[in-house]
Design an enzyme around this catalytic site. Structure first.
Site, PDB file in Angstrom:
ATOM      1  N   LYS A  96       0.819  -1.223   0.000  1.00  0.00           N
ATOM      2  CA  LYS A  96       0.000   0.000   0.000  1.00  0.00           C
ATOM      3  C   LYS A  96       0.852   1.272   0.000  1.00  0.00           C
ATOM      4  O   LYS A  96       0.611   2.199   0.766  1.00  0.00           O
ATOM      5  CB  LYS A  96      -0.968   0.002   1.187  1.00  0.00           C
ATOM      6  CG  LYS A  96      -1.949  -1.173   1.180  1.00  0.00           C
ATOM      7  CD  LYS A  96      -2.923  -1.100   2.326  1.00  0.00           C
ATOM      8  CE  LYS A  96      -3.904  -2.253   2.313  1.00  0.00           C
ATOM      9  NZ  LYS A  96      -3.273  -3.554   2.630  1.00  0.00           N
ATOM     10  N   ARG A  97       1.824   1.318  -0.876  1.00  0.00           N
ATOM     11  CA  ARG A  97       2.696   2.475  -0.956  1.00  0.00           C
ATOM     12  C   ARG A  97       1.984   3.635  -1.648  1.00  0.00           C
ATOM     13  O   ARG A  97       1.162   3.441  -2.543  1.00  0.00           O
ATOM     14  CB  ARG A  97       3.979   2.131  -1.715  1.00  0.00           C
ATOM     15  CG  ARG A  97       4.840   1.047  -1.059  1.00  0.00           C
ATOM     16  CD  ARG A  97       5.256   1.437   0.348  1.00  0.00           C
ATOM     17  NE  ARG A  97       6.362   0.630   0.836  1.00  0.00           N
ATOM     18  CZ  ARG A  97       6.308  -0.199   1.856  1.00  0.00           C
ATOM     19  NH1 ARG A  97       5.176  -0.360   2.514  1.00  0.00           N
ATOM     20  NH2 ARG A  97       7.371  -0.879   2.240  1.00  0.00           N
TER      21      ARG A  97
END
Length: 277
Positions: A96-97
Site C-alpha cells: 500500500k505504498r
C-alpha cells in the site's frame, strides 16, 4: 515480460481465481505453535509457499508483517516471493505504498523493477495524494510487465469517509479511481494490468462501474464475513475479473500442509462455482 493482466488471466483460468494472503502476525504464529521471531516467520512463510505455490493462482504477502523484523524479516520476504514465483504462482505485494515524485519512484523500484530482490508481479498502492501521484509506479509497471492494485473501495469502515466523499462533479472519490483505472486498461486484451482493491464485504455496489477491464482484488472472504456466494451480488458483471483474497480462512489450518491444501482447494472450488455460474 507478458503484461501482468494477461498473466493473471491465464493463472486464474488454469488454477482458479483464489488469492491466498501470507499474513504472519503474532497471533497466527502462536496458533501454529511458532515463536514470534525470525525463525517462526521463516517457518511460517516457507510452509505456506511450499504447501500452496503449485496450486493457487496468487499469493498476497503483507509486507508489514515481515518489515517489523527489520532487514532479516525483509530477507525472509524476498525468499518467499522468489520461491512462490518460481513455483508458478503470481505475487501481489501488499505494501500500500503512496507518495509523490522521486519517493513514489523509489517505492515503485523496490517492488516493480525486475532487478530488485523484492520484485513482485503487482503492488498495492494508495492514490490518496491524488491519482497522478502514482504515475512513477504506473510507468514502471508498464515497462516491466507488472501490475498495480489501487485502493478504491476498501472493506474497512473508515475508508468510506474518503472513498465515498463526493467531488464537485458529483463523482465519489472511489468512482474517480475506478474511472482512472478503466482509462489505463483501455483496449488491453484479455485484461488490463491496473486493478482496484474492492472489498467483498461491501454489499451492493451497482452504483459503481466496476467493469474497468482490469482485476478487482477482493479482500473479505472468510474471517471478515463474506462468502464466495456473495461475489456475484457485489461485483455484478465484473465478477469474472475478481481475485478473491482469503488469509485467515486458509492460514488457520496450518502448520498441517494437507489441511492448508484442503482449505485452499475448498475455497477455490466455492469461488469458481460462484463466479462461473
Amino acid at each position: 515480460m507478458t503484461p501482468f493482466g494477461a498473466r493473471l488471466r491465464a493463472a486464474m483460468d488454469s488454477r482458479g481465481p483464489l488469492c491466498v494472503g501470507i499474513d504472519p502476525h503474532a497471533a497466527l504464529l502462536a496458533q501454529w505453535g511458532l515463536q514470534d521471531d525470525i525463525a517462526g516467520l521463516e517457518r511460517f512463510s516457507r510452509t505456506v509457499v511450499e504447501a500452496l505455490a503449485e496450486s493457487v493462482a496468487v499469493f498476497k504477502p503483507q509486507a508489514a508483517f515481515f518489515e517489523r523484523f527489520g532487514s532479516k524479516g525483509v530477507a525472509v520476504l524476498e525468499r518467499a516471493v522468489a520461491d512462490a514465483r518460481a513455483a508458478g504462482a503470481l505475487v501481489v505485494m501488499d505494501a500500500k505504498r503512496g507518495d509523490i515524485g522521486s519517493t513514489m519512484a523509489a517505492y515503485a523500484s523496490a517492488f516493480l523493477d525486475p532487478a530488485s530482490p523484492l520484485f513482485s508481479d503487482a503492488l498495492t498502492v494508495s492514490p490518496y495524494l491524488g491519482y497522478g501521484s502514482l504515475k512513477p509506479a504506473v510507468d514502471l509497471a508498464r515497462e516491466s510487465g507488472a501490475g498495480l492494485f489501487v485502493l478504491a473501495l476498501t472493506s474497512n469502515p473508515e475508508g468510506a469517509e474518503v472513498q465515498r466523499a463526493v467531488r464537485e462533479d458529483g463523482l465519489t472519490i472511489g468512482a474517480t479511481m475506478l474511472a482512472h483505472l478503466a482509462a489505463e486498461n483501455a483496449d488491453a486484451v484479455p485484461m488490463g494490468s491496473f486493478g482496484a482493491v474492492v472489498g467483498a464485504t461491501l454489499g451492493d455496489l451497482s452504483s459503481f462501474d466496476l467493469d474497468i477491464n482490469g482485476p478487482l482484488l477482493a479482500p473479505g472472504i472468510g474471517a471478515q464475513g463474506a462468502t464466495a456466494a456473495d461475489l456475484p451480488g457485489v461485483f455484478g458483471k465484473a465478477v469474472r475479473n475478481v481475485v478473491p483474497n482469503v488469509s485467515r480462512g486458509v492460514l488457520k489450518h496450518g502448520p498441517d500442509v494437507s489441511a492448508l491444501r484442503d482449505s485452499a482447494r475448498r475455497f477455490a472450488d466455492e469461488i469458481h462455482e460462484a463466479v462461473t455460474a
